[in-house]
Motif scaffolding. Structure first.
Motif, PDB file in Angstrom:
ATOM      1  N   MET A 167       0.837  -1.207   0.000  1.00 25.15           N
ATOM      2  CA  MET A 167       0.000   0.000   0.000  1.00 25.15           C
ATOM      3  C   MET A 167       0.872   1.257   0.000  1.00 25.15           C
ATOM      4  SD  MET A 167      -3.101   1.399   0.327  1.00 25.15           S
ATOM      5  CE  MET A 167      -3.505   3.099   0.606  1.00 25.15           C
ATOM      6  N   ARG A 168       1.824   1.302   0.943  1.00 28.23           N
ATOM      7  CA  ARG A 168       2.676   2.478   0.995  1.00 28.23           C
ATOM      8  C   ARG A 168       3.452   2.614  -0.320  1.00 28.23           C
ATOM      9  NH1 ARG A 168       5.899   3.292   6.297  1.00 28.23           N
ATOM     10  NH2 ARG A 168       3.776   3.784   6.929  1.00 28.23           N
TER      11      ARG A 168
ATOM     12  N   PHE B 114       3.335  -1.645 -12.889  1.00 30.67           N
ATOM     13  CA  PHE B 114       3.507  -2.090 -11.510  1.00 30.67           C
ATOM     14  C   PHE B 114       2.283  -1.792 -10.664  1.00 30.67           C
ATOM     15  CE2 PHE B 114       5.716  -3.195  -7.770  1.00 30.67           C
ATOM     16  CZ  PHE B 114       6.697  -4.057  -8.232  1.00 30.67           C
ATOM     17  N   LEU B 115       1.708  -0.602 -10.888  1.00 23.42           N
ATOM     18  CA  LEU B 115       0.495  -0.248 -10.157  1.00 23.42           C
ATOM     19  C   LEU B 115      -0.608  -1.242 -10.465  1.00 23.42           C
ATOM     20  CD1 LEU B 115       0.143   3.603 -10.305  1.00 23.42           C
ATOM     21  CD2 LEU B 115       0.325   2.122  -8.326  1.00 23.42           C
ATOM     22  N   MET B 116      -0.676  -1.607 -11.733  1.00 24.15           N
ATOM     23  CA  MET B 116      -1.692  -2.556 -12.156  1.00 24.15           C
ATOM     24  C   MET B 116      -1.489  -3.870 -11.420  1.00 24.15           C
ATOM     25  SD  MET B 116      -2.417  -3.157 -16.096  1.00 24.15           S
ATOM     26  CE  MET B 116      -2.145  -4.862 -16.378  1.00 24.15           C
TER      27      MET B 116
ATOM     28  N   SER C  45       0.110  -4.368  -8.590  1.00 24.00           N
ATOM     29  CA  SER C  45      -0.125  -4.338  -7.146  1.00 24.00           C
ATOM     30  C   SER C  45      -1.619  -4.241  -6.852  1.00 24.00           C
ATOM     31  CB  SER C  45       0.664  -3.209  -6.488  1.00 24.00           C
ATOM     32  OG  SER C  45       0.004  -1.997  -6.654  1.00 24.00           O
ATOM     33  N   THR C  46      -2.348  -3.538  -7.724  1.00 23.82           N
ATOM     34  CA  THR C  46      -3.790  -3.492  -7.512  1.00 23.82           C
ATOM     35  C   THR C  46      -4.402  -4.884  -7.724  1.00 23.82           C
ATOM     36  OG1 THR C  46      -3.676  -1.276  -8.441  1.00 23.82           O
ATOM     37  CG2 THR C  46      -5.848  -2.169  -8.080  1.00 23.82           C
ATOM     38  N   SER C  47      -3.915  -5.583  -8.745  1.00 22.52           N
ATOM     39  CA  SER C  47      -4.436  -6.935  -8.975  1.00 22.52           C
ATOM     40  C   SER C  47      -4.159  -7.817  -7.764  1.00 22.52           C
ATOM     41  CB  SER C  47      -3.771  -7.579 -10.191  1.00 22.52           C
ATOM     42  OG  SER C  47      -3.750  -6.701 -11.248  1.00 22.52           O
TER      43      SER C  47
ATOM     44  N   GLY D 146     -18.202  -2.733  -3.949  1.00 20.43           N
ATOM     45  CA  GLY D 146     -17.676  -1.472  -4.454  1.00 20.43           C
ATOM     46  C   GLY D 146     -16.157  -1.493  -4.492  1.00 20.43           C
ATOM     47  N   TYR D 147     -15.564  -1.978  -3.411  1.00 22.25           N
ATOM     48  CA  TYR D 147     -14.100  -2.067  -3.389  1.00 22.25           C
ATOM     49  C   TYR D 147     -13.609  -2.913  -4.555  1.00 22.25           C
ATOM     50  CZ  TYR D 147      -9.644  -4.169  -2.302  1.00 22.25           C
ATOM     51  OH  TYR D 147      -8.377  -4.649  -2.415  1.00 22.25           O
ATOM     52  N   LEU D 148     -14.247  -4.077  -4.735  1.00 25.27           N
ATOM     53  CA  LEU D 148     -13.808  -4.959  -5.826  1.00 25.27           C
ATOM     54  C   LEU D 148     -13.970  -4.268  -7.173  1.00 25.27           C
ATOM     55  CD1 LEU D 148     -15.149  -8.476  -4.776  1.00 25.27           C
ATOM     56  CD2 LEU D 148     -12.836  -7.550  -4.632  1.00 25.27           C
TER      57      LEU D 148
ATOM     58  N   ALA E  56     -11.720  -2.059 -11.756  1.00 23.08           N
ATOM     59  CA  ALA E  56     -11.826  -1.051 -12.813  1.00 23.08           C
ATOM     60  C   ALA E  56     -10.462  -0.473 -13.152  1.00 23.08           C
ATOM     61  CB  ALA E  56     -12.770   0.057 -12.378  1.00 23.08           C
ATOM     62  N   ILE E  57      -9.661  -0.222 -12.129  1.00 26.63           N
ATOM     63  CA  ILE E  57      -8.327   0.334 -12.373  1.00 26.63           C
ATOM     64  C   ILE E  57      -7.545  -0.616 -13.275  1.00 26.63           C
ATOM     65  CG2 ILE E  57      -6.177   1.073 -11.291  1.00 26.63           C
ATOM     66  CD1 ILE E  57      -8.542   2.820 -10.582  1.00 26.63           C
ATOM     67  N   VAL E  58      -7.625  -1.902 -12.941  1.00 27.97           N
ATOM     68  CA  VAL E  58      -6.892  -2.891 -13.735  1.00 27.97           C
ATOM     69  C   VAL E  58      -7.433  -2.924 -15.168  1.00 27.97           C
ATOM     70  CG1 VAL E  58      -6.262  -5.317 -13.902  1.00 27.97           C
ATOM     71  CG2 VAL E  58      -6.427  -4.214 -11.672  1.00 27.97           C
TER      72      VAL E  58
ATOM     73  N   VAL F 153      -5.352  15.608 -10.079  1.00 28.83           N
ATOM     74  CA  VAL F 153      -6.346  15.932  -9.059  1.00 28.83           C
ATOM     75  C   VAL F 153      -7.014  14.645  -8.579  1.00 28.83           C
ATOM     76  CG1 VAL F 153      -8.588  17.026  -8.695  1.00 28.83           C
ATOM     77  CG2 VAL F 153      -6.797  18.254  -9.897  1.00 28.83           C
ATOM     78  N   TRP F 154      -7.357  13.804  -9.527  1.00 30.87           N
ATOM     79  CA  TRP F 154      -8.060  12.576  -9.184  1.00 30.87           C
ATOM     80  C   TRP F 154      -7.184  11.696  -8.304  1.00 30.87           C
ATOM     81  CZ3 TRP F 154      -7.877   7.265 -10.091  1.00 30.87           C
ATOM     82  CH2 TRP F 154      -9.070   6.577  -9.878  1.00 30.87           C
ATOM     83  N   LEU F 155      -5.935  11.534  -8.699  1.00 26.31           N
ATOM     84  CA  LEU F 155      -5.026  10.697  -7.914  1.00 26.31           C
ATOM     85  C   LEU F 155      -4.858  11.274  -6.510  1.00 26.31           C
ATOM     86  CD1 LEU F 155      -2.206   9.882 -10.494  1.00 26.31           C
ATOM     87  CD2 LEU F 155      -3.944   8.344  -9.602  1.00 26.31           C
TER      88      LEU F 155
HETATM   89  C1  HEM Z   1     -11.198   4.904  -6.959  1.00 28.50           C
HETATM   90  C2  HEM Z   1     -11.098   5.111  -5.746  1.00 28.50           C
HETATM   91  C3  HEM Z   1     -10.473   4.116  -4.828  1.00 28.50           C
HETATM   92  C4  HEM Z   1     -10.905   3.796  -3.589  1.00 28.50           C
HETATM   93  C5  HEM Z   1     -12.039   4.431  -2.872  1.00 28.50           C
HETATM   94  C6  HEM Z   1     -10.061   2.792  -3.084  1.00 28.50           C
HETATM   95  C7  HEM Z   1     -10.213   2.199  -1.836  1.00 28.50           C
HETATM   96  C8  HEM Z   1      -9.376   1.255  -1.318  1.00 28.50           C
HETATM   97  C9  HEM Z   1      -9.566   0.533  -0.157  1.00 28.50           C
HETATM   98  C10 HEM Z   1     -10.772   0.663   0.744  1.00 28.50           C
HETATM   99  C11 HEM Z   1      -8.521  -0.273   0.012  1.00 28.50           C
HETATM  100  C12 HEM Z   1      -8.274  -1.202   1.165  1.00 28.50           C
HETATM  101  C13 HEM Z   1      -8.663  -2.574   0.833  1.00 28.50           C
HETATM  102  C14 HEM Z   1      -8.497  -3.346   2.055  1.00 28.50           C
HETATM  103  O1  HEM Z   1      -7.354  -3.413   2.564  1.00 28.50           O
HETATM  104  O2  HEM Z   1      -9.496  -3.918   2.504  1.00 28.50           O
HETATM  105  C15 HEM Z   1      -7.655  -0.035  -1.027  1.00 28.50           C
HETATM  106  C16 HEM Z   1      -6.452  -0.641  -1.177  1.00 28.50           C
HETATM  107  C17 HEM Z   1      -5.646  -0.433  -2.256  1.00 28.50           C
HETATM  108  N1  HEM Z   1      -5.935   0.325  -3.369  1.00 28.50           N
HETATM  109 FE1  HEM Z   1      -7.501   1.409  -3.648  1.00 28.50          FE
HETATM  110  N2  HEM Z   1      -9.108   2.542  -3.995  1.00 28.50           N
HETATM  111  C18 HEM Z   1      -9.332   3.339  -5.079  1.00 28.50           C
HETATM  112  C19 HEM Z   1      -8.585   3.462  -6.206  1.00 28.50           C
HETATM  113  C20 HEM Z   1      -7.357   2.908  -6.307  1.00 28.50           C
HETATM  114  C21 HEM Z   1      -6.441   3.243  -7.318  1.00 28.50           C
HETATM  115  C22 HEM Z   1      -6.672   4.298  -8.414  1.00 28.50           C
HETATM  116  C23 HEM Z   1      -5.345   2.469  -7.107  1.00 28.50           C
HETATM  117  C24 HEM Z   1      -4.080   2.397  -7.884  1.00 28.50           C
HETATM  118  C25 HEM Z   1      -3.879   2.746  -9.111  1.00 28.50           C
HETATM  119  C26 HEM Z   1      -5.588   1.686  -5.952  1.00 28.50           C
HETATM  120  C27 HEM Z   1      -4.712   0.793  -5.439  1.00 28.50           C
HETATM  121  C28 HEM Z   1      -4.869   0.209  -4.228  1.00 28.50           C
HETATM  122  C29 HEM Z   1      -3.864  -0.614  -3.638  1.00 28.50           C
HETATM  123  C30 HEM Z   1      -2.528  -0.963  -4.270  1.00 28.50           C
HETATM  124  C31 HEM Z   1      -4.369  -1.009  -2.407  1.00 28.50           C
HETATM  125  C32 HEM Z   1      -3.632  -1.845  -1.369  1.00 28.50           C
HETATM  126  C33 HEM Z   1      -3.976  -3.275  -1.453  1.00 28.50           C
HETATM  127  C34 HEM Z   1      -3.267  -3.989  -0.377  1.00 28.50           C
HETATM  128  O3  HEM Z   1      -2.764  -3.371   0.577  1.00 28.50           O
HETATM  129  O4  HEM Z   1      -3.194  -5.197  -0.488  1.00 28.50           O
HETATM  130  N3  HEM Z   1      -6.820   1.976  -5.487  1.00 28.50           N
HETATM  131  N4  HEM Z   1      -8.189   0.899  -1.867  1.00 28.50           N
END
Ligand code: HEM
Lengths: 664, 373
Positions: A1-2, A62-64, A66-68, A147-149, A154-156, B321-323
């Motif tokens: 995450m960081r 890489f972002l893709m 890590s998000t996956s 929603g989270y999923l 969607a990002i991916v 902005v979005w990021l």
């Molecule tokens: C669109 C709005 C987004 C919201 C509201 C959102 C919300 C969240 C939430 C709630 C989590 C925690 C999941 C959990 O640990 O249960 C999370 C984790 C994460 N999100 Fe997002 N996310 C968004 C977009 C993105 C985007 C644009 C990226 C990267 C391009 C991203 C990458 C990640 C990553 C890498 C994690 C960490 C997963 C992990 O620690 O295993 N997210 N996000």
């Protein structure tokens, strides 16, 4: 995450660089702007094309990833959680929840009514009736987890779509070495195969410009310092390009009428009109209107020889270069774009006549004016269409060029008409205009006649004689004074014929003591003006025409002629190309794209919006009603903020449990 | 969302719905012949949206019709002659779009002052008056936009367009949207003193509008260049401004929160937690709409320029902005951060947003040619 967040930050910073440094310019411009040293550093790290630099793509990848991974890690648990009602929750865990209430007795609650209440409140539930315990487990808003999923998937998905349309495959082929961008400026048909891309290329975005009537079957993809030629599965013919204007001169519509032709037999597959915001899609390739211009129009000029006085016709084509010999020396003429309309904003009507003396009244006037004009939404600008114009460069053997801008239509000002002849010696400077005065038929002939007479020393004695005759018409002066006057007039004409007003000034400076110069200059100017009247008479006579009557207009015309003649000494060209006529050929620039990723991107976008909506606007809530062990227990869990949960809990408790609170 | 179930509706809700449907029917009967399918779709969508809006937020049940009635009065006063704006009393002093904009500006400035007075003096009356002035200013803004829309058609049938096409018009939209969002939270959280801060950013926008109009004559209605002649514009721009409005609101609450944390005005402002809560809510709304707006922008770009994403400066800054706000939401939701860091971040977010909104037009060139200063 960081790590993901730091990567996001890098993406953001790279994007900022990309907006501050103009991307995708000519490389030579960058070299000039930054100098060789910085260019040598910026170029290899891809700062001139940030968004296609390998490191930028790598970070996105890489972002893709890590998000996956994040989805992969969390999804199974979430799905399980979403589907589960937790109908096996034990009494102890229920009592540990922040919101719970327990009353004694197992019959205090009407089970049927409770279910009806929960139904109305939008819950779904499951009942676990085992071992003497009746447990109703209800939930709503589970889609919040979905929603989270959705959002992360969607990002991916969006990244995948972007990669599908990106130039990654081409980049790889460049690295492997079987494709190479062409950097030379050569005809398209001569571009070697390693810089050509076949019709099988899955995605591309390229440009092509076609003049009216021309056919093209390739587009050009720019790539760093060079370009690739992309073959199209069809050919494109521009039949006509049209621009419509609003009455203000602003363009209203750009439209290209095109035919799409079969490459083999030239049959028309499809015809249509392409406009901005209205692309035409053929074979999965979208054709967009992206630019327009001059496609090489036929131009006709009258070339007035500014030295010898001859005139000749000259035919040319815009956007082309031709050789020309002037005064026995070779030059090249480089024509730019023909511009058919030139709408200029001449400022507010009536502005500029604000009195300049008393600044305070001016200020008040300005505020008043501003307030008054702030009242009206209708533009009161004074627009003027200057008509067609052509810009060209005249380059001498040494490579020095002077730039000219000529208008075709007469320009009206101060009750007279002129031809505007613009010149600048430095590309960054503004054009300086010589106003060539036009006669009553809006022709330059009278001016040219006068000019030729005034520049030919053979005419000076005759002109001076006439001027002296008029000056001494009423007699009274001696003939020696008259002879002096005549020779001074000749001298003035001589000086003027050498270099206009500047030359006369120089002459005065070298001959007259400083304190008398102003007076002498006045006298000389007066004499020159009078001589011009006579010169015109001579010119008319030579051409076999009647003399011009000395009306105010004609006098004005002659004075303008003096100014123009003097101006031409600074013109820097031995000819004045009077722009006479043109036959316009327009060109239209198209962008053609094949982007299989587009539907993927938009699918991802929809997922994203749904995902974000669910995450923020759905709230998961779970309610348990447990009847057993001689007690009735109500518990509530949810991820709303505590204050809101308090209210919800109070409502449920009121509805479901008897009024008297116990326990807790 | 549960507030929308039918059996909990107030009778006025149905009156409002019928009114909206009638208004849409009226618009359709009058202009339907000039509408294509998209526009008919937009009309239907807008009607549904407005009904939802009025049901979701009861104050809209009078606000929207009031603006509609004022706009109708103005159109009647015009009677197809634009020059009546200079003579007809009602238009000249009240309802011509420029007059309404000037009223809006004046009311916002007065409202700002009154909010500050009310907050510093703890005067509920003053705060109530300030709130009323903000409502009136918002009404003037909406009326101005509607009337301006009509005026654009009076200039020329081919000139007419929805007033969201240049920087001047969208600034009015910005004031309107930010005010309405603020007033919603003000009522919902019963926290009127927040207005002192929120109205500051609106007053700044008002300053810009005045300068832009008086100095640059930006209020003049210009016809649409071909790139802007797209129905995507009608939804892309407003969606964007809901985003910008929400982010500005959040930033001002961030400022208030930071002051409270230093014990400045702490007894006069809502609690630290409430401010943080409203800030979070505003950012979630802004983020959702900003996402939608960016996607609509991409769809539009796909139509107009031949590519949904060209890394044009405006697009790129929208992504930044979005990021930025995605990261903000992440640290709050995932890491559970609260407090001053988020407040500072929201304030910085406004700077980033402002740059994306105006700075890009001023300093960077690109395909988004409209609205250059
Ligand atoms: C669109 C709005 C987004 C919201 C509201 C959102 C919300 C969240 C939430 C709630 C989590 C925690 C999941 C959990 O640990 O249960 C999370 C984790 C994460 N999100 Fe997002 N996310 C968004 C977009 C993105 C985007 C644009 C990226 C990267 C391009 C991203 C990458 C990640 C990553 C890498 C994690 C960490 C997963 C992990 O620690 O295993 N997210 N996000």
């Amino acid at each position: 995450m960081r790590f993901a967040v730091s990567l996001l930050a890098i993406v953001a910073i790279a994007s900022i660089i990309g907006t501050v440094l103009k991307q995708g310019q000519q490389f030579i411009d960058y070299r000039i702007e930054f100098g060789d040293f910085w260019f040598g550093i910026f170029d290899p790290i891809g700062l001139f094309d940030v968004y296609h630099a390998s490191w930028f793509l790598a970070i996105l990848g890489f972002l893709m990833l890590s998000t996956s991974l994040c989805i992969y890690r969390h999804a199974p648990g979430m799905v399980k959680d979403i589907r589960s009602y937790r109908e096996h929750a034990g009494r102890n865990s229920l009592r540990l929840m922040a919101h719970h209430a327990e009353v004694e007795g197992e019959t205090v609650v009407d089970r049927q009514a409770a279910q009806e209440y929960l139904k109305r409140a939008g819950y779904r539930w499951r009942i676990n009736d085992a071992n003497g315990v009746w447990l109703l487990a209800a939930k709503k808003g589970s889609a919040q987890r979905l929603g989270y999923l959705f959002a992360h998937a969607a990002i991916v998905v969006i990244c995948i779509g972007g990669l599908m349309d990106g130039n990654l495959p081409l980049k790889l082929r460049e690295v492997v070495g079987n494709k190479k961008a062409e950097t030379r400026d050569i005809p398209q048909s001569k571009v070697p195969p390693e810089s050509r891309l076949g019709t099988g290329n899955l995605s591309f975005r390229g440009n092509v410009t076609l003049p009216e009537g021309a056919v093209g079957d390739v587009v050009f993809l720019s790539e760093g310092e060079g370009y690739f030629v992309q073959d199209l599965p069809f050919a494109l013919r521009l039949k006509q390009f049209q621009v419509d204007y609003y009455s203000t001169g602003m363009p209203k519509r750009f439209a290209s009428t095109i035919d799409v032709l079969d490459r083999k037999d030239g049959k028309i597959i499809k015809s249509g009109v392409v406009e901005v915001n209205k692309p035409l899609v053929v074979d999965g390739i979208a054709i967009y209107q992206s630019s327009f211009g001059d496609g090489g129009s036929a131009l006709q000029f009258t070339a007035w020889d500014l030295g010898g006085g001859g005139e000749s016709k000259l035919n040319a084509t815009s956007k082309s270069t031709q050789n020309i010999t002037l005064d026995g020396k070779p030059y090249t003429l480089e024509f730019g774009d023909l511009r058919v309309t030139n709408v200029e904003n001449m400022g507010k009507p009536g502005s500029g006549d604000v009195p300049s003396g008393d600044t305070s009244t001016v200020a008040v006037n300005k505020v008043e004016q501003a307030l008054a004009s702030a009242q009206s939404v209708k533009s009161s600008r004074n627009l003027r269409n200057m008509g067609p114009s052509i810009q060209y460069k005249l380059r001498d053997q040494a490579g020095q060029a002077v730039e000219y801008l000529n208008y075709l239509s007469p320009f009206y000002a101060d009750g007279a008409t002129y031809l505007l002849a613009g010149v600048r010696k430095d590309i960054t400077a503004q054009f300086q205009f010589i106003r060539v005065p036009l006669d009553s038929e809006n022709k330059s002939d009278a001016y040219m006649r006068l000019r030729n007479v005034m520049l030919d020393p053979a005419n000076y004695p005759e002109i001076a004689r006439r001027t002296a005759n008029k000056a001494f018409a009423d007699g009274g002066f001696s003939s020696t004074r008259r002879d002096d006057f005549q020779s001074v007039t000749q001298a003035i004409l001589q000086q003027f014929g050498h270099g206009g007003f500047t030359q006369i000034d120089k002459f005065i400076e070298s001959k007259v003591p400083a304190d008398k110069r102003a007076a002498v200059a006045q006298t000389y100017l007066k004499i020159l003006q009078n001589a011009t009247v006579d010169a015109m008479d001579v010119a008319q006579q030579k051409a076999g025409l009647p003399p011009l009557p000395m009306t105010a207009e004609n006098y004005h015309f002659l004075m303008d002629s003096l100014v123009a003649t003097s101006g031409f000494y600074e013109y820097g060209s031995p000819v004045f190309l009077q722009f006479d006529a043109f036959t316009e050929v327009k060109s239209s620039g198209f962008q053609l794209t094949r982007s299989p990723g587009e539907p993927v991107i938009f699918f991802g976008s929809i997922l994203l919006v749904i995902g974000i909506f669910c995450m923020f606007y759905l709230r998961e809530e779970r309610v348990w009603l447990r009847i057993g062990d001689g007690h009735t227990l109500l518990s509530l869990a949810g991820n709303r903020r505590p204050a809101e949960l308090d209210t919800t809990f109070a409502a449920h408790r009121n509805a479901l449990l008897p009024a008297i609170p116990q326990g807790e | 969302m549960s507030t929308l179930s039918l059996n909990r509706r107030h009778p006025l809700d149905f009156v409002f719905a019928v009114l909206m449907v009638l208004a849409a029917g009226f618009a359709f009967s009058r202009y339907g012949a000039h509408m294509d399918y998209y526009e008919q779709g937009i009309l239907a969508g807008v009607t549904t949206g407005l009904i939802w809006f009025g049901w979701f937020w009861p104050a809209m049940r009078w606000f929207l019709p009031a603006a509609g009635v004022l706009a109708l009065i103005a159109t009647a006063a015009y009677g197809n002659d634009l020059s009546r704006a200079q003579h007809a009393f009602l238009l000249k002093y009240l309802l011509a779009s420029q007059s309404a904009v000037m009223w809006m500006c004046v009311l916002y400035v007065m409202s700002t002052i009154t909010y500050w007075f009310g907050m510093l003096r703890r005067s509920e009356t003053a705060l109530g008056i300030a709130s009323g002035m903000s409502w009136t200013a918002a009404l003037a803004a909406l009326t101005a936009l509607l009337v301006r829309w009509y005026e654009s058609y009076l200039i020329g049938a081919d000139v007419g367009h929805i007033p969201v096409s240049n920087l001047y018009e969208v600034f009015i939209l910005f004031c309107l949207i930010t005010t309405l969002m603020y007033l919603y939270y003000e009522a919902r959280f019963k926290a009127r003193s927040m207005g002192a801060f929120v109205l500051l950013v609106i007053s700044a926008a008002v300053g810009f509008i005045l300068w832009y109009s008086l100095d640059r004559q930006a209020h003049e209605i210009q016809p649409l260049i071909p790139a802007l002649q797209s129905w995507w514009m009608k939804i892309h721009v407003p969606a964007n401004f809901i985003g910008y409005g929400a982010f500005s609101l959040a930033a001002m609450l961030g400022v208030a929160q930071l002051l409270v944390s230093r014990n400045v005005l702490a007894t006069r402002l809502p609690t630290y937690e409430t401010l943080g809560d409203v800030m979070y809510k505003a950012i979630t709304v802004g983020f959702l709409f900003f996402t939608i707006a960016t996607i609509l922008g991409a769809a539009w770009a796909a139509d107009a320029w031949g590519g949904y994403w060209s890394w044009d400066p405006k697009e790129t800054w929208a992504l930044i902005v979005w990021l930025n706000y995605a990261a903000w939401l992440h640290v709050r939701l995932v890491k559970g951060w609260r407090g001053n860091v988020l407040a500072w971040w929201a304030v910085v977010g406004l700077l980033v947003t402002t740059f994306a909104f105006i700075g890009v037009n001023m300093f960077l060139s690109g395909l988004h040619s409209y609205g250059g200063l």
